[in-house]
Design an enzyme around this catalytic site. Structure first.
Site, PDB file in Angstrom:
ATOM      1  N   LYS A   1       0.851  -1.188   0.000  1.00  0.00           N
ATOM      2  CA  LYS A   1       0.000   0.000   0.000  1.00  0.00           C
ATOM      3  C   LYS A   1       0.893   1.247   0.000  1.00  0.00           C
ATOM      4  CE  LYS A   1      -1.949   2.612   2.976  1.00  0.00           C
ATOM      5  NZ  LYS A   1      -1.672   3.852   2.225  1.00  0.00           N
TER       6      LYS A   1
ATOM      7  N   CYS B   1      13.612  10.919   6.232  1.00  0.00           N
ATOM      8  CA  CYS B   1      13.656  10.460   7.623  1.00  0.00           C
ATOM      9  C   CYS B   1      15.040  10.639   8.222  1.00  0.00           C
ATOM     10  CB  CYS B   1      13.234   9.000   7.689  1.00  0.00           C
ATOM     11  SG  CYS B   1      14.127   7.977   6.508  1.00  0.00           S
TER      12      CYS B   1
ATOM     13  N   GLU C   1      10.365  16.124  14.702  1.00  0.00           N
ATOM     14  CA  GLU C   1      10.653  15.940  13.278  1.00  0.00           C
ATOM     15  C   GLU C   1       9.771  16.886  12.463  1.00  0.00           C
ATOM     16  OE1 GLU C   1       9.289  12.362  11.249  1.00  0.00           O
ATOM     17  OE2 GLU C   1      11.267  12.166  10.343  1.00  0.00           O
TER      18      GLU C   1
HETATM   19  P1  NAD Z   1       2.521   8.338   7.689  1.00  0.00           P
HETATM   20  O1  NAD Z   1       2.877   7.585   8.914  1.00  0.00           O
HETATM   21  O2  NAD Z   1       1.486   9.376   7.772  1.00  0.00           O
HETATM   22  O3  NAD Z   1       2.038   7.361   6.529  1.00  0.00           O
HETATM   23  C1  NAD Z   1       2.848   6.290   6.063  1.00  0.00           C
HETATM   24  C2  NAD Z   1       1.958   5.242   5.433  1.00  0.00           C
HETATM   25  O4  NAD Z   1       1.121   4.684   6.440  1.00  0.00           O
HETATM   26  C3  NAD Z   1       1.004   5.751   4.361  1.00  0.00           C
HETATM   27  O5  NAD Z   1       0.907   4.776   3.346  1.00  0.00           O
HETATM   28  C4  NAD Z   1      -0.320   5.891   5.099  1.00  0.00           C
HETATM   29  O6  NAD Z   1      -1.429   5.782   4.268  1.00  0.00           O
HETATM   30  C5  NAD Z   1      -0.241   4.719   6.052  1.00  0.00           C
HETATM   31  N1  NAD Z   1      -1.040   4.844   7.271  1.00  0.00           N
HETATM   32  C6  NAD Z   1      -1.371   5.967   7.952  1.00  0.00           C
HETATM   33  N2  NAD Z   1      -2.086   5.655   9.059  1.00  0.00           N
HETATM   34  C7  NAD Z   1      -2.192   4.306   9.091  1.00  0.00           C
HETATM   35  C8  NAD Z   1      -2.795   3.372   9.990  1.00  0.00           C
HETATM   36  N3  NAD Z   1      -3.428   3.766  11.098  1.00  0.00           N
HETATM   37  N4  NAD Z   1      -2.720   2.058   9.702  1.00  0.00           N
HETATM   38  C9  NAD Z   1      -2.067   1.624   8.612  1.00  0.00           C
HETATM   39  N5  NAD Z   1      -1.468   2.453   7.708  1.00  0.00           N
HETATM   40  C10 NAD Z   1      -1.527   3.783   7.957  1.00  0.00           C
HETATM   41  O7  NAD Z   1       3.899   8.932   7.153  1.00  0.00           O
HETATM   42  P2  NAD Z   1       4.120   9.870   5.885  1.00  0.00           P
HETATM   43  O8  NAD Z   1       3.650  11.231   6.227  1.00  0.00           O
HETATM   44  O9  NAD Z   1       3.626   9.202   4.646  1.00  0.00           O
HETATM   45  O10 NAD Z   1       5.713   9.840   5.806  1.00  0.00           O
HETATM   46  C11 NAD Z   1       6.504  10.641   6.588  1.00  0.00           C
HETATM   47  C12 NAD Z   1       7.092   9.871   7.740  1.00  0.00           C
HETATM   48  O11 NAD Z   1       7.757   8.698   7.274  1.00  0.00           O
HETATM   49  C13 NAD Z   1       8.138  10.650   8.480  1.00  0.00           C
HETATM   50  O12 NAD Z   1       7.951  10.565   9.869  1.00  0.00           O
HETATM   51  C14 NAD Z   1       9.441   9.980   8.082  1.00  0.00           C
HETATM   52  O13 NAD Z   1      10.458  10.128   9.019  1.00  0.00           O
HETATM   53  C15 NAD Z   1       9.031   8.577   7.893  1.00  0.00           C
HETATM   54  N6  NAD Z   1       9.962   7.866   7.019  1.00  0.00           N
HETATM   55  C16 NAD Z   1      10.830   6.963   7.572  1.00  0.00           C
HETATM   56  C17 NAD Z   1      11.746   6.293   6.779  1.00  0.00           C
HETATM   57  C18 NAD Z   1      12.720   5.304   7.382  1.00  0.00           C
HETATM   58  O14 NAD Z   1      13.309   4.538   6.633  1.00  0.00           O
HETATM   59  N7  NAD Z   1      12.918   5.283   8.688  1.00  0.00           N
HETATM   60  C19 NAD Z   1      11.774   6.529   5.405  1.00  0.00           C
HETATM   61  C20 NAD Z   1      10.874   7.452   4.861  1.00  0.00           C
HETATM   62  C21 NAD Z   1       9.963   8.104   5.686  1.00  0.00           C
END
Ligand code: NAD
Length: 488
Positions: free
Chosen positions: A174, A283, A384
């Site tokens: 997803k 991230c 962050e």
């Molecule tokens: P997010 O947590 O809002 O969403 C990430 C994914 O999770 C999306 O596909 C979203 O639809 C899904 N999602 C949201 N709520 C959910 C739930 N309750 N259950 C299941 N799925 C759910 O994050 P974002 O805004 O898309 O991305 C930014 C974040 O990602 C930042 O905090 C960043 O640091 C992190 N990130 C981490 C890495 C890493 O490798 N550590 C890499 C890239 C991004």
């Protein structure tokens, strides 16, 4: 404008509800495509397809060599379409074309790496205290729910699918609801190169509903998540339903430490690249710059002098070094942190506002922003922001630099700039972070493990560690005694 469908069980389908979502270019607001808006029902259909492909389908019975060869073909096909994919990535999430091109190449390399690794998955034989042939075999986990964010849409899909497929799992991917297009193109390409129906299913929809179903469903064996720490915590709770295996790649507030003896020009470049690559939507961004006080003012002046080179514009413009933020809502969130920084008493030395150029008025642009006079307790030093906002903090001693660096709930990445080799080793040893650099910032390698300490996540992706997270371990004991046990 293209109308996309989702990939479930080898078929391209609309959502059960018929609902769709319009996706717009974050640089100018133009509609790029529509995608189905998946709900729980669509997620369940995708899980069914992945379950069937694992439990009854051919995938688990394919040889490692066959899986490896398919992954090589996928890497080759991606490379052939690299230019179009990179352009689509720019229109999806805003990043500059050169960065998107790098991502596509890196994604292809990731599939190639795991294609090679497929045939190297091996168990072991142990000499046990009994007349027994005892050995360990490695098997796939089953159905993997894979949930990814919007900042590296294609690359994150590759990081998830590569090891899972090499190990023989089936997947429901997803992508973020904001940026699903390159993942859908990847779905088309992997179907074309011959991955059987149901092995990879791709649903496009929000976290609420579609994502939650993947995390909660007792029919999913593993959930691999990359995203925010708050969401990560929810996923962990949801996964308790059937104690599914979980890997979490979460946020960071990463320290980039510059000592006075560092190569000055390299450190200026590294500080800017660490903070502003991919609009700071990374991230592992070096969003906290810790600078030895004796060079603090000079380093800040050096960055401010170079900041015009971080040219803001549409990612497809070859001159652009920083694109728009992914969405209006996200820009507002980043701007709210800029207001908080000012209110807390930090001082802006550049940026802090939207660019004045009227040609950029239709996009979610923000100038690269640097704060000085930042105190460790300020929110802009602790939370962050996930945008082009750098907080600069001075330090006086090595001990203070280490204490400041580790004073965070996160532990994803950290870097040290110094010409003193023993100091570099000393400091790296003290840093509580999973990814560390000396005299550089940001390079990542498919061969090396990626993941965080503390609240930056659990588990590791990439490298040999990455495939471990997609394998079960089974012990087999064959009794070599023919006589009955004779216990009773
Ligand atoms: P997010 O947590 O809002 O969403 C990430 C994914 O999770 C999306 O596909 C979203 O639809 C899904 N999602 C949201 N709520 C959910 C739930 N309750 N259950 C299941 N799925 C759910 O994050 P974002 O805004 O898309 O991305 C930014 C974040 O990602 C930042 O905090 C960043 O640091 C992190 N990130 C981490 C890495 C890493 O490798 N550590 C890499 C890239 C991004």
């Amino acid at each position: 404008m293209k109308r996309y469908q989702m990939l479930i069980g080898g078929n391209w389908v609309d959502s059960v509800s018929g609902q769709t979502r319009e996706l717009r270019d974050p640089a100018n607001g133009e509609i790029v495509a529509t995608v189905p808006e998946a709900s729980r029902e669509d997620a369940r259909a995708a899980i069914d397809a992945a379950r069937a492909a694992f439990d009854r389908g051919p995938w688990r019975k394919t040889t490692a060599l066959e899986r490896g060869k398919l992954l090589f073909k996928l890497a080759e096909a991606l490379t052939k379409e690299a230019d179009a994919l990179a352009r689509l990535e720019v229109q999806s999430c805003g990043k500059p074309l050169a960065e998107a091109q790098f991502d596509v190449a890196d994604a292809a390399n990731c599939f190639e790496f795991y294609g090679g690794l497929a045939t190297k998955i091996a168990g072991e034989t142990m000499n046990v205290p009994a007349n027994s042939l005892s050995f360990v075999v490695r098997e796939p986990l089953g159905v993997c729910g894979q949930i990814i964010p919007w900042n590296y849409p294609l690359l994150m899909a590759a990081w998830k699918l590569g090891p899972a497929l090499a190990a023989g799992n089936t997947c429901v991917l997803k992508p973020s609801e904001l940026t699903p297009l390159t993942a859908l193109e990847l779905g088309r390409i992997l179907t074309e190169v011959g991955f059987p129906p149901g092995v990879v299913n791709i649903i496009t929809g929000p976290g609420a509903g579609a994502g939650e179903e993947l995390a909660e469903s007792p029919r999913v064996d593993k959930v691999a998540f990359t995203g925010g720490t708050v969401t990560g915590r929810k996923i962990l709770h949801a996964s308790a339903s059937n104690l599914k295996k979980v890997t979490l790649e979460l946020g960071g507030k990463n320290p980039n430490i510059v000592f006075a003896d560092a190569d000055f020009e390299a450190a200026v470049d590294g500080a800017l690249f660490g903070a502003f690559a991919n609009q700071g939507e990374v991230c592992s961004a070096g969003s906290r710059l810790l600078v030895e006080r004796s060079i603090h003012d000079r380093l800040v002046a050096g960055m401010v002098e170079k900041i015009p080179r971080v040219k803001v514009g549409h990612g497809l413009d070859p001159a652009t070094k920083m694109g728009p933020l992914v969405s209006a809502a996200h820009r507002e969130k980043v701007e709210s942190y800029i207001r908080i920084g000012v209110e807390e008493g930090a001082r802006l030395v550049c940026g802090g506002k939207r660019p004045a150029d009227p040609a950029l008025a239709g996009g979610h642009f923000l100038e690269p922003t640097i704060f000085v006079d930042v105190k460790p307790s300020m929110r802009i030093a602790r939370e962050e922001i996930f945008g082009p906002v750098l907080a600069v903090l001075p330090f006086d001693t090595e001990e203070e630099a280490i204490a400041l660096a580790n004073d965070t709930e996160y532990g994803l990445a950290a870097a040290v700039w110094t010409k003193n080799l023993t100091r570099a080793h000393r400091v790296i040893r003290e840093l509580r972070a999973g990814i560390t650099w000396v005299n550089t910032y940001h390079p990542t390698f498919n061969e090396m493990p990626w993941g965080g300490y503390k609240q930056s996540g659990t588990g590791r992706e990439l490298g040999l560690y990455g495939i471990e997270a997609y394998l079960e371990t089974k012990q087999v004991n064959i009794n070599l005694d023919e006589a009955p046990l004779g216990w009773y």
